[in-house]
Design a protein around this motif. Structure first.
Motif, PDB file in Angstrom:
ATOM      1  N   THR A 164       0.826  -1.207   0.000  1.00 48.70           N
ATOM      2  CA  THR A 164       0.000   0.000   0.000  1.00 48.70           C
ATOM      3  C   THR A 164       0.862   1.259   0.000  1.00 48.70           C
ATOM      4  O   THR A 164       1.827   1.367   0.758  1.00 48.70           O
ATOM      5  N   VAL A 165       0.472   2.215  -0.846  1.00 47.39           N
ATOM      6  CA  VAL A 165       1.162   3.505  -0.919  1.00 47.39           C
ATOM      7  C   VAL A 165       0.396   4.565  -0.129  1.00 47.39           C
ATOM      8  O   VAL A 165       0.971   5.276   0.688  1.00 47.39           O
ATOM      9  N   VAL A 166      -0.914   4.665  -0.370  1.00 45.14           N
ATOM     10  CA  VAL A 166      -1.725   5.711   0.254  1.00 45.14           C
ATOM     11  C   VAL A 166      -3.063   5.124   0.690  1.00 45.14           C
ATOM     12  O   VAL A 166      -3.713   4.403  -0.081  1.00 45.14           O
ATOM     13  N   VAL A 167      -3.458   5.416   1.916  1.00 43.80           N
ATOM     14  CA  VAL A 167      -4.826   5.182   2.394  1.00 43.80           C
ATOM     15  C   VAL A 167      -5.457   6.548   2.572  1.00 43.80           C
ATOM     16  O   VAL A 167      -4.967   7.375   3.347  1.00 43.80           O
ATOM     17  N   HIS A 168      -6.557   6.786   1.867  1.00 40.03           N
ATOM     18  CA  HIS A 168      -7.151   8.119   1.798  1.00 40.03           C
ATOM     19  C   HIS A 168      -8.493   8.141   2.533  1.00 40.03           C
ATOM     20  O   HIS A 168      -9.007   7.112   2.973  1.00 40.03           O
ATOM     21  N   PHE A 169      -9.057   9.332   2.641  1.00 38.05           N
ATOM     22  CA  PHE A 169     -10.377   9.584   3.219  1.00 38.05           C
ATOM     23  C   PHE A 169     -10.422   9.174   4.689  1.00 38.05           C
ATOM     24  O   PHE A 169     -11.379   8.564   5.165  1.00 38.05           O
ATOM     25  N   ILE A 170      -9.371   9.511   5.423  1.00 40.56           N
ATOM     26  CA  ILE A 170      -9.317   9.226   6.859  1.00 40.56           C
ATOM     27  C   ILE A 170      -9.856  10.467   7.569  1.00 40.56           C
ATOM     28  O   ILE A 170      -9.104  11.380   7.909  1.00 40.56           O
ATOM     29  N   LYS A 171     -11.136  10.493   7.818  1.00 31.41           N
ATOM     30  CA  LYS A 171     -11.796  11.691   8.322  1.00 31.41           C
ATOM     31  C   LYS A 171     -11.798  11.791   9.840  1.00 31.41           C
ATOM     32  O   LYS A 171     -12.161  12.835  10.370  1.00 31.41           O
ATOM     33  N   LYS A 172     -11.422  10.737  10.540  1.00 29.98           N
ATOM     34  CA  LYS A 172     -11.410  10.775  11.993  1.00 29.98           C
ATOM     35  C   LYS A 172     -10.033  10.380  12.501  1.00 29.98           C
ATOM     36  O   LYS A 172      -9.350   9.550  11.897  1.00 29.98           O
ATOM     37  N   HIS A 173      -9.645  10.963  13.630  1.00 30.18           N
ATOM     38  CA  HIS A 173      -8.339  10.659  14.204  1.00 30.18           C
ATOM     39  C   HIS A 173      -8.244   9.187  14.599  1.00 30.18           C
ATOM     40  O   HIS A 173      -7.169   8.575  14.498  1.00 30.18           O
ATOM     41  N   MET A 174      -9.357   8.593  15.026  1.00 27.21           N
ATOM     42  CA  MET A 174      -9.345   7.173  15.386  1.00 27.21           C
ATOM     43  C   MET A 174      -9.039   6.315  14.167  1.00 27.21           C
ATOM     44  O   MET A 174      -8.289   5.336  14.254  1.00 27.21           O
TER      45      MET A 174
END
Length: 662
Positions: free
Chosen positions: A599-609
């Motif tokens: 994996t290079v990028v995990v996107h759409f992480i809208k919450k700190h958890m």
């Protein structure tokens, strides 16, 4: 009297001796002199006739009168229509009927809004990410230079399959210089701190999996935070943060998303972006480009800068920094594995033409290099030496920059643009973007789409390599978007490839063109589309629910891994959760004993958890699980038993030979 009579003798009409006095309210005038008399009672400049008064009144306020009449007509029509509606027998008058009518109107408005959102939404179905991971697009020509195929689609199976990533000689190539900017806001201090302490500095992000490479690959990779002008109440806090971490860039523009911030960043980078040089020797020499001779003194470092840069700074004689090979941007709701990103950009740096690194290619001279030097001659004399020398210098500069790589890297969305969560431009493109007047007129609008438009304006647009990765860039599994699935590792992709390749091979042998359209039910691929979009973790359009209600943090993070036994648990079905935990794969197995390739990028992480879950999954997982450790111990015991038996047999053999000798 005689004089007056003699003067009027020529007139046949008798003239009265005295003209009658006009009344104050008279509308007629008997003489021109009387029409010019001002009237303090009427307030008019002169007495006029009825016809003249009407004409003058129309001229004075005709436009305003017409406007008032038209507005009044509309208002009366509106009141009349509203009165008819209110007086209609079906119009609600009781409190209960009024409430019911309002509820019905609300339901209608919501239904209409949802219908419009569905109709206008281009992403109505989950994408076949399993097929994308089977044949990953590497380097391609720009979309407007290739044959259009229906989307989503699978390209025809190539006759020569691209080499598996990473190639064996990856670490023999000099590392690429990467300047990565995280687009942030003045109020996003918590997210910046999460990034500083996780993927921007963590050894497993910079070194890779397994033993890693001690950060040599990312020794030229810098991470900085880019902000617009902070708001008045945040200036002191941002200044304090800059003094503390030295990793914030303030652009000379207001904070915005789609109103020129990206262009301001690339313009700033063209003059101020620097990265460390290559600090160690490699098998392949460091390439020479047109920007390789540009240097600047080593700046003050940030805490998460590469270890080799800190080591060079501590030597007392730091080496000069150079221009980056790539300038990239990433949103602060994305989680980046720096070693994976640098490895892919490094290969693109050494690719030639439209072929990825390691593939056979036929080198052809660029049309840009075929431009002949025009003859400069004066009509009356010899050539102008000054003009000729200037054109020679321009031609030399053109030839030098013609060898620079032209790379546009990211996640290509529907063959149109690289998605805005992360994309990068090679240095020559950045330098051109900062200077081209046509680009400066296209700075407002969706920033990722505008960047793609810039690439089409480049004088060598056909030579730009649009390098896309559809497999290893995706959304967080909890987001539930069309680009979402579980955390992905190379071992799961190897399992995914087997059935997909078998199906593609079967269909391509039955197809005349070899192209497989996923949207054509006649080919029998509509059902395969659903299976290729299947995820063991998330379902498109459905809010994520963990498999079991009672799960601790480690188990819940493991349940977010694509294809893991923990993600396949279901409530009410008898399955030992501890056995699923023991059978999980360790980090070494997941990366198939390689340093990069996941994996290079995990996107759409809208919450700190969600961000912390991603960090635990990729940075803090064990190299070996309990079951793998037991298997290693068993293999070691078998090896020890085998060695001891061999030693015993050899001892018996030696004793037998000794007895025979006696």
């Amino acid at each position: 009297m005689s004089g007056r009579l003699s003067s009027d003798s020529s007139s046949s009409t008798p003239t009265p001796s005295r003209a009658p006095s006009p009344t104050p309210f008279s509308r007629h005038s008997s003489s021109p002199s009387e029409t010019e008399t001002d009237s303090p009672l009427l307030g008019l400049g002169r007495y006029t006739s009825l016809r003249e008064g009407r004409w003058n009144w129309r001229n004075l306020g005709s436009s305003s009168l017409r406007r008032r009449k038209r507005d009044g007509r509309k208002w009366r029509a509106f009141k009349g229509g509203l009165r008819r509606i209110v007086r209609h027998p079906l119009f609600p008058r009781q409190p209960l009927t009024i409430i019911i009518a309002l509820l019905m109107f609300t339901v209608f408005a919501i239904s209409l809004t949802l219908a419009l959102l569905y109709i206008l939404n281009p992403d109505k179905e989950a994408l076949p990410w399993r097929a994308y991971c089977t044949i990953t697009p590497t380097t391609s020509v720009p979309p407007h230079y290739r044959t259009a195929l229906p989307y989503p689609y699978i390209n025809p199976l190539p006759k020569v399959m691209p080499p598996s990533f990473p190639p064996d000689d990856l670490d023999a190539l000099p590392p690429a210089g990467l300047f990565l900017a995280v687009f942030s806001m003045d109020s996003s201090l918590e997210r910046r701190m999460l990034i500083r302490t996780t993927w921007a500095a963590h050894p497993r992000s910079r070194n890779g999996a397994g033993e890693g490479d001690d950060g040599m690959g990312t020794s030229r990779t810098l991470v900085r935070f880019v902000l617009g002008q902070p708001r008045k109440g945040w200036e002191r806090r941002i200044q304090t943060e800059m003094e503390m971490y030295n990793d914030i860039i303030i652009l000379p523009c207001p904070e915005n998303m789609n109103s020129g911030k990206s262009h301001a960043y690339f313009t700033w980078a063209a003059s101020n972006a620097w990265v460390p040089p290559v600090y160690f020797n490699t098998t392949h020499p460091v390439p020479e480009f047109s920007y390789s001779d540009q240097h600047a003194p080593a700046p003050r470092l940030a805490p998460h800068d590469p270890y080799l840069a800190w080591k060079d700074s501590a030597s007392g004689h730091p080496r000069a920094w150079v221009r980056p090979d790539y300038v990239a941007k990433v949103d602060d709701d994305a989680f980046v594995m720096l070693a994976e990103l640098e490895a892919r950009m490094r290969l693109e740096l050494y690719a030639i033409g439209q072929r990825p690194y390691g593939m056979p290619y036929t080198s052809t001279p660029s049309e840009y290099l075929r431009v002949e030097m025009p003859k400069v001659e004066s009509q009356t004399g010899p050539p102008d030496d000054t003009l000729a020398s200037t054109m020679v210098e321009q031609e030399m500069q053109r030839d030098e920059s013609a060898n620079d790589p032209l790379v546009y890297w990211g996640y290509l969305v529907k063959e149109k643009f690289m998605a805005g969560e992360l994309y990068g431009l090679s240095w020559s493109l950045v330098d051109w973007v900062s200077k081209d007047p046509g680009v400066k007129a296209l700075t407002k609008g969706a920033e990722d789409k505008q960047t793609a438009r810039w690439m089409t304006l480049h004088p060598r647009a056909g030579e730009i390599r649009w390098s896309s990765d559809h497999c290893w860039i995706y959304d967080h599994p909890r987001s539930g978007t069309v680009y979402s699935h579980g955390f992905l590792f190379p071992s799961e992709v190897s399992r995914v490839k087997k059935p997909v390749l078998a199906y593609l091979d079967k269909v391509s042998r039955n197809s005349s063109t070899g192209a497989i359209s996923l949207s054509n039910p006649a080919t029998g691929t509509s059902s395969m589309l659903l299976s290729w979009a299947h995820s063991s973790v998330s379902t498109f359009g459905t809010r994520y629910q963990q498999p079991l209600q009672e799960m601790d943090l480690a188990h819940s993070v493991e349940a977010l891994v694509e294809g893991s036994d923990m993600s396949k648990l279901q409530e009410g079905i008898s399955m030992d959760i501890e056995r699923a935990w023991r059978n999980r794969e360790g980090r070494v197995t997941r990366y198939e004993n390689k340093r990069v390739g996941g994996t290079v990028v995990v996107h759409f992480i809208k919450k700190h958890m969600w961000f912390l879950e991603t960090a635990l999954a990729f940075l803090e997982s064990d190299n070996f699980s309990e079951a793998e450790l037991e298997g290693l111990d068993a293999d070691e015991d078998k090896l020890n038993v085998g060695l001891s038996s061999v030693w015993t047999d050899n001892s018996v053999f030696k004793q037998t030979n000794a007895s025979a000798a006696l």
